[in-house]
Design an enzyme around this catalytic site. Structure first.
Site, PDB file in Angstrom:
ATOM      1  N   ASP A  42      24.458 -16.681  18.085  1.00 49.81           N
ATOM      2  CA  ASP A  42      23.479 -17.297  17.186  1.00 49.81           C
ATOM      3  C   ASP A  42      23.861 -16.974  15.748  1.00 49.81           C
ATOM      4  OD1 ASP A  42      20.214 -18.219  17.761  1.00 49.81           O
ATOM      5  OD2 ASP A  42      20.894 -17.823  15.708  1.00 49.81           O
ATOM      6  N   LYS A  77      21.487 -35.466  17.945  1.00 50.03           N
ATOM      7  CA  LYS A  77      21.435 -34.999  19.340  1.00 50.03           C
ATOM      8  C   LYS A  77      22.042 -36.066  20.267  1.00 50.03           C
ATOM      9  CE  LYS A  77      19.891 -31.697  20.801  1.00 50.03           C
ATOM     10  NZ  LYS A  77      20.464 -30.320  20.990  1.00 50.03           N
ATOM     11  N   LEU A 129      21.746 -16.986  13.338  1.00 51.08           N
ATOM     12  CA  LEU A 129      20.539 -16.460  12.676  1.00 51.08           C
ATOM     13  C   LEU A 129      20.234 -17.245  11.402  1.00 51.08           C
ATOM     14  CD1 LEU A 129      20.949 -12.597  13.229  1.00 51.08           C
ATOM     15  CD2 LEU A 129      19.713 -14.260  14.631  1.00 51.08           C
ATOM     16  N   ALA A 178      21.987 -24.025  20.556  1.00 51.16           N
ATOM     17  CA  ALA A 178      22.022 -23.876  19.094  1.00 51.16           C
ATOM     18  C   ALA A 178      21.999 -25.252  18.441  1.00 51.16           C
ATOM     19  CB  ALA A 178      23.281 -23.126  18.670  1.00 51.16           C
ATOM     20  N   ALA A 179      21.091 -25.431  17.513  1.00 49.99           N
ATOM     21  CA  ALA A 179      20.982 -26.721  16.837  1.00 49.99           C
ATOM     22  C   ALA A 179      20.068 -26.587  15.634  1.00 49.99           C
ATOM     23  CB  ALA A 179      20.400 -27.769  17.792  1.00 49.99           C
ATOM     24  N   PRO A 231      -2.348 -30.631   7.770  1.00 47.11           N
ATOM     25  CA  PRO A 231      -1.800 -31.924   7.318  1.00 47.11           C
ATOM     26  C   PRO A 231      -1.422 -32.849   8.472  1.00 47.11           C
ATOM     27  CG  PRO A 231      -0.151 -30.195   7.086  1.00 47.11           C
ATOM     28  CD  PRO A 231      -1.357 -29.539   7.649  1.00 47.11           C
ATOM     29  N   TYR A 267      17.748 -36.352  13.099  1.00 46.83           N
ATOM     30  CA  TYR A 267      17.800 -35.319  14.155  1.00 46.83           C
ATOM     31  C   TYR A 267      18.139 -35.962  15.495  1.00 46.83           C
ATOM     32  CZ  TYR A 267      15.955 -32.351  17.916  1.00 46.83           C
ATOM     33  OH  TYR A 267      15.812 -31.640  19.095  1.00 46.83           O
ATOM     34  N   ASN A 285       8.528 -32.346  23.940  1.00 41.74           N
ATOM     35  CA  ASN A 285       8.126 -31.329  22.949  1.00 41.74           C
ATOM     36  C   ASN A 285       7.709 -30.028  23.624  1.00 41.74           C
ATOM     37  OD1 ASN A 285       7.916 -33.884  21.454  1.00 41.74           O
ATOM     38  ND2 ASN A 285       7.000 -32.620  19.858  1.00 41.74           N
ATOM     39  N   THR A 320      17.204 -33.487  23.941  1.00 41.53           N
ATOM     40  CA  THR A 320      15.814 -33.848  23.681  1.00 41.53           C
ATOM     41  C   THR A 320      15.499 -35.267  24.144  1.00 41.53           C
ATOM     42  OG1 THR A 320      14.320 -34.385  21.850  1.00 41.53           O
ATOM     43  CG2 THR A 320      16.627 -34.430  21.343  1.00 41.53           C
ATOM     44  N   ASP A 321      14.209 -35.522  24.385  1.00 38.30           N
ATOM     45  CA  ASP A 321      13.790 -36.895  24.725  1.00 38.30           C
ATOM     46  C   ASP A 321      13.868 -37.824  23.509  1.00 38.30           C
ATOM     47  OD1 ASP A 321      11.627 -35.906  23.274  1.00 38.30           O
ATOM     48  OD2 ASP A 321      10.097 -36.446  24.754  1.00 38.30           O
ATOM     49  N   GLU A 322      14.043 -37.239  22.308  1.00 42.22           N
ATOM     50  CA  GLU A 322      14.017 -38.080  21.103  1.00 42.22           C
ATOM     51  C   GLU A 322      15.228 -39.008  21.015  1.00 42.22           C
ATOM     52  OE1 GLU A 322      12.536 -36.131  17.579  1.00 42.22           O
ATOM     53  OE2 GLU A 322      11.506 -34.615  18.771  1.00 42.22           O
TER      54      GLU A 322
HETATM   55  P1  NAD Z   1      15.158 -23.510  17.003  1.00 39.61           P
HETATM   56  O1  NAD Z   1      15.386 -24.203  15.696  1.00 39.61           O
HETATM   57  O2  NAD Z   1      13.945 -22.682  17.204  1.00 39.61           O
HETATM   58  O3  NAD Z   1      16.405 -22.551  17.326  1.00 39.61           O
HETATM   59  C1  NAD Z   1      17.724 -22.940  17.075  1.00 39.61           C
HETATM   60  C2  NAD Z   1      18.593 -21.695  17.127  1.00 39.61           C
HETATM   61  O4  NAD Z   1      19.950 -22.100  16.892  1.00 39.61           O
HETATM   62  C3  NAD Z   1      18.247 -20.659  16.046  1.00 39.61           C
HETATM   63  O5  NAD Z   1      18.235 -19.355  16.598  1.00 39.61           O
HETATM   64  C4  NAD Z   1      19.363 -20.798  15.038  1.00 39.61           C
HETATM   65  O6  NAD Z   1      19.662 -19.589  14.351  1.00 39.61           O
HETATM   66  C5  NAD Z   1      20.523 -21.241  15.921  1.00 39.61           C
HETATM   67  N1  NAD Z   1      21.520 -22.016  15.158  1.00 39.61           N
HETATM   68  C6  NAD Z   1      21.277 -23.067  14.328  1.00 39.61           C
HETATM   69  N2  NAD Z   1      22.434 -23.488  13.796  1.00 39.61           N
HETATM   70  C7  NAD Z   1      23.417 -22.714  14.322  1.00 39.61           C
HETATM   71  C8  NAD Z   1      24.824 -22.685  14.158  1.00 39.61           C
HETATM   72  N3  NAD Z   1      25.447 -23.520  13.327  1.00 39.61           N
HETATM   73  N4  NAD Z   1      25.539 -21.773  14.861  1.00 39.61           N
HETATM   74  C9  NAD Z   1      24.908 -20.904  15.708  1.00 39.61           C
HETATM   75  N5  NAD Z   1      23.580 -20.865  15.867  1.00 39.61           N
HETATM   76  C10 NAD Z   1      22.840 -21.779  15.192  1.00 39.61           C
HETATM   77  O7  NAD Z   1      15.280 -24.656  18.101  1.00 39.61           O
HETATM   78  P2  NAD Z   1      14.543 -24.816  19.499  1.00 39.61           P
HETATM   79  O8  NAD Z   1      13.278 -25.526  19.297  1.00 39.61           O
HETATM   80  O9  NAD Z   1      14.579 -23.526  20.195  1.00 39.61           O
HETATM   81  O10 NAD Z   1      15.540 -25.834  20.217  1.00 39.61           O
HETATM   82  C11 NAD Z   1      16.653 -25.361  20.986  1.00 39.61           C
HETATM   83  C12 NAD Z   1      17.383 -26.552  21.565  1.00 39.61           C
HETATM   84  O11 NAD Z   1      16.504 -27.301  22.403  1.00 39.61           O
HETATM   85  C13 NAD Z   1      17.915 -27.517  20.522  1.00 39.61           C
HETATM   86  O12 NAD Z   1      19.186 -27.966  20.940  1.00 39.61           O
HETATM   87  C14 NAD Z   1      16.907 -28.653  20.529  1.00 39.61           C
HETATM   88  O13 NAD Z   1      17.505 -29.864  20.153  1.00 39.61           O
HETATM   89  C15 NAD Z   1      16.481 -28.651  21.981  1.00 39.61           C
HETATM   90  N6  NAD Z   1      15.124 -29.160  22.242  1.00 39.61           N
HETATM   91  C16 NAD Z   1      14.047 -28.661  21.548  1.00 39.61           C
HETATM   92  C17 NAD Z   1      12.776 -29.115  21.832  1.00 39.61           C
HETATM   93  C18 NAD Z   1      11.557 -28.567  21.133  1.00 39.61           C
HETATM   94  O14 NAD Z   1      10.449 -29.070  21.350  1.00 39.61           O
HETATM   95  N7  NAD Z   1      11.671 -27.535  20.320  1.00 39.61           N
HETATM   96  C19 NAD Z   1      12.590 -30.096  22.818  1.00 39.61           C
HETATM   97  C20 NAD Z   1      13.707 -30.582  23.502  1.00 39.61           C
HETATM   98  C21 NAD Z   1      14.960 -30.104  23.212  1.00 39.61           C
HETATM   99  P1  TYD Z   2       6.813 -31.769  15.449  1.00 41.46           P
HETATM  100  O1  TYD Z   2       6.185 -30.516  15.962  1.00 41.46           O
HETATM  101  O2  TYD Z   2       7.549 -31.708  14.142  1.00 41.46           O
HETATM  102  O3  TYD Z   2       7.757 -32.313  16.619  1.00 41.46           O
HETATM  103  P2  TYD Z   2       8.521 -33.762  16.756  1.00 41.46           P
HETATM  104  O4  TYD Z   2       8.568 -34.418  15.442  1.00 41.46           O
HETATM  105  O5  TYD Z   2       9.871 -33.332  17.227  1.00 41.46           O
HETATM  106  O6  TYD Z   2       7.743 -34.508  17.785  1.00 41.46           O
HETATM  107  O7  TYD Z   2       5.683 -32.870  15.316  1.00 41.46           O
HETATM  108  C1  TYD Z   2       4.880 -33.235  16.422  1.00 41.46           C
HETATM  109  C2  TYD Z   2       3.978 -34.363  15.973  1.00 41.46           C
HETATM  110  O8  TYD Z   2       3.066 -33.872  14.973  1.00 41.46           O
HETATM  111  C3  TYD Z   2       4.722 -35.518  15.298  1.00 41.46           C
HETATM  112  O9  TYD Z   2       4.089 -36.752  15.643  1.00 41.46           O
HETATM  113  C4  TYD Z   2       4.554 -35.251  13.822  1.00 41.46           C
HETATM  114  C5  TYD Z   2       3.182 -34.602  13.742  1.00 41.46           C
HETATM  115  N1  TYD Z   2       3.016 -33.634  12.625  1.00 41.46           N
HETATM  116  C6  TYD Z   2       1.921 -33.765  11.760  1.00 41.46           C
HETATM  117  O10 TYD Z   2       1.092 -34.676  11.887  1.00 41.46           O
HETATM  118  N2  TYD Z   2       1.808 -32.859  10.736  1.00 41.46           N
HETATM  119  C7  TYD Z   2       2.702 -31.852  10.544  1.00 41.46           C
HETATM  120  O11 TYD Z   2       2.548 -31.062   9.574  1.00 41.46           O
HETATM  121  C8  TYD Z   2       3.791 -31.717  11.460  1.00 41.46           C
HETATM  122  C9  TYD Z   2       4.816 -30.621  11.302  1.00 41.46           C
HETATM  123  C10 TYD Z   2       3.910 -32.637  12.496  1.00 41.46           C
END
Ligand code: NAD
Ligand code: TYD
Length: 348
Positions: free
Chosen positions: A34, A160, A36, A83-84, A211, A156, A185, A131-133
Site C-alpha cells: 500500500d 476501473k 498509504l 489498490a486504487a 449535503p 473513476y 457500494n 466495481t459495478d460502476e
Molecule cells: P480506498 O480508497 O479506501 O483504499 C484504497 C487503498 O489503495 C488505500 O489504502 C490507498 O493507500 C491504496 N492506494 C491508492 N493508490 C495506490 C497506489 N498507487 N499504490 C499503492 N497503493 C495505493 O478504496 P476502497 O473503497 O477500499 O476500494 C478498494 C477497491 O475496491 C478499489 O479497487 C475499488 O475500486 C473497489 N471497489 C470499491 C467499492 C466501494 O464501495 N468502496 C465498491 C466496489 C469496488
Molecule cells: P458515494 O459514497 O460517493 O459513492 P458512489 O458515488 O461511488 O456511488 O456516493 C453515494 C451516493 O451518495 C451517490 O449517489 C452520491 C451521493 N452523495 C451525496 O448526495 N452527497 C455527498 O456528499 C456524497 C459524498 C455522495
C-alpha cells in the site's frame, strides 16, 4: 507456505480482506502492499500487524522498478488487487490520478506477475477487485449481470473499466489466470469520510449540514464490507479462472431513504430528540454526470458458490454507526489536516 500479495490493504475494503486472510489462513503469508495515500491508514489493520504470517510493504503500484523487483523477489502465488483511487468526486476534479493508478498501476502489476511466473502459471491467480460502476447507469428497472455491456460514465468508472479490460486481455493473450469481481457500494468500519455514509455520520456528530446532491433520488445497492470480504475469499478459492462474479446486497436504497434511516438510527444512539438529524439535510448542486441507479444481480455468485450477505442493511448500518461512535480518535485523525482543505473545496 503460499505467498499472497494484497494491494490496497490499508484502505477501507482491503483492510477487511487482509484481516480475514491473515487470521483465517495461517498457512499463507500475506504481503500487504500500500502506498498509504490519504485513503490508506495503518490503524485500520493495527490488530493484525504483528502476526507471523503478515508483512506490510509500503510502495506505489505506479513505480515500475519497485513493483518488478518485489515480484521477482517473492514470486507470489496469488495477487488480490484492490489498490486504487476510489472516489468518484475526486475523479471529477483530478481524472489523471485515476488513469495513472487504476489503469497504469494495474498494468504494472499484471506485467510484473506475468514476468515473475515466467510463463508457468500453474497454481497462480490474479484476482482483480472491481466495481459495478463499470456497467454505467440503470433506468428504473433491471439489474447489472456479468454480461451487461460496459458503459462507464465517470472518470473513476472509466479507469476501473479500462483496468478490467487489461486483466481480461492478459488472460487471453498471455494465458494469465485471473478472476474479476464487480461489487456494489460498500459500507462499514474504516471507510474514509468522503463517501456518503461515513461523511454523513461525521457531519451529524458535528451538527454540520448533510449535503444531498440533486434531488436525492439516486439509487445505490449497499453491501456490508465484511460480506464483500467473505465473497472475495470464496471467489479467490472457489471461483472459476477467467470468470467474472457480480457481488451485491440485493439491497437498493435511494439516497434520501438511506439518509432518513441513518438520521433515525443516529438520533436514537445519540439520545437526540426524534427528527434532530434530519433538520441538517441540505440539497446542494448535483454531481456532474451523476449515475441515476446501480443495482447488482448477484445470482451467479449465490448459485455457483453459495454466497449471500450475512446481515440486513439495518443491522449493518447500526454496526457501522457504532464503530464510528466508538472510534472517535480514528475519525478525528483522518479528518484533520488535508481533509479540511478537501471538505472546504467540495462543500464550501
Ligand atoms: P480506498 O480508497 O479506501 O483504499 C484504497 C487503498 O489503495 C488505500 O489504502 C490507498 O493507500 C491504496 N492506494 C491508492 N493508490 C495506490 C497506489 N498507487 N499504490 C499503492 N497503493 C495505493 O478504496 P476502497 O473503497 O477500499 O476500494 C478498494 C477497491 O475496491 C478499489 O479497487 C475499488 O475500486 C473497489 N471497489 C470499491 C467499492 C466501494 O464501495 N468502496 C465498491 C466496489 C469496488
Ligand atoms: P458515494 O459514497 O460517493 O459513492 P458512489 O458515488 O461511488 O456511488 O456516493 C453515494 C451516493 O451518495 C451517490 O449517489 C452520491 C451521493 N452523495 C451525496 O448526495 N452527497 C455527498 O456528499 C456524497 C459524498 C455522495
Amino acid at each position: 507456505m503460499k505467498k499472497i500479495l494484497i494491494t490496497g490493504g490499508a484502505g477501507f475494503i482491503g483492510s477487511h480482506v487482509v484481516r480475514l486472510f491473515v487470521t483465517k489462513y495461517p498457512n499463507y503469508h500475506i504481503f500487504n502492499l500500500d502506498a498509504l495515500t490519504y485513503a490508506g491508514n495503518l490503524e485500520n489493520i493495527k490488530d493484525i500487524e504483528s502476526a507471523d504470517n503478515y508483512t506490510f510493504v509500503k510502495g506505489d503500484i505506479k513505480d515500475i522498478p519497485f513493483i518488478n523487483s518485489l515480484f521477482a523477489e517473492h514470486q507470489f502465488d496469488g495477487v488480490i488487487h484492490l489498490a486504487a483511487e476510489s472516489h468518484v468526486d475526486r475523479s471529477i476534479t483530478n481524472p489523471n490520478a485515476f488513469i495513472e493508478t487504476n489503469v497504469l498501476g494495474t498494468a504494472n502489476l499484471l506485467n510484473a506477475f506475468r514476468d515473475s511466473c515466467n510463463h508457468n502459471f500453474e497454481g497462480k491467480l490474479f484476482y482483480h477487485v472491481s466495481t459495478d460502476e463499470v456497467y454505467g447507469s440503470l433506468g428504473k428497472t433491471g439489474l447489472f449481470t456479468e454480461t451487461t455491456p460496459y458503459d462507464p460514465q465517470s472518470p473513476y468508472a472509466a479507469s476501473k473499466a479500462a483496468s478490467d479490460h487489461f486483466v481480461r486481455a492478459y488472460g487471453n493473450t498471455y494465458k494469465l489466470p485471473f478472476v474479476i469481481s464487480n461489487c456494489s457500494n460498500n459500507y462499514g468500519a474504516n471507510q474514509f469520510p468522503e463517501k456518503l455514509i461515513p461523511l454523513f455520520i461525521n457531519n451529524i456528530k458535528n451538527s454540520k449540514s448533510l449535503p444531498v446532491y440533486g434531488d436525492g433520488q439516486y439509487t445505490r445497492d449497499w453491501l456490508f464490507v465484511e460480506d464483500h470480504a467473505t465473497a472475495i475469499d470464496l471467489i479467490f478459492h472457489k471461483g472459476k479462472v477467467t470468470e467474472t462474479y457480480n457481488i451485491g446486497g440485493f439491497n437498493e436504497w435511494t439516497n434520501l431513504d438511506l439518509i432518513h434511516l441513518l438520521c433515525k438510527q443516529l438520533d436514537e444512539k445519540l439520545g437526540n430528540i426524534k427528527g434532530t438529524s434530519e433538520k441538517l439535510i441540505t440539497f446542494v448542486k448535483d454531481r456532474a454526470g451523476h449515475d441515476r441507479r446501480y443495482a447488482i444481480d448477484a445470482t451467479k455468485l449465490n448459485k455457483e458458490l453459495g454466497w449471500k450477505p450475512s446481515v440486513t442493511f439495518e443491522e449493518g448500518l447500526s454496526k457501522t454507526i457504532d464503530w464510528y461512535l466508538e472510534n472517535e480518535d480514528w475519525l478525528k485523525s483522518v479528518t484533520s489536516g488535508a481533509y479540511k482543505e478537501y471538505y472546504e473545496k467540495m462543500y464550501g
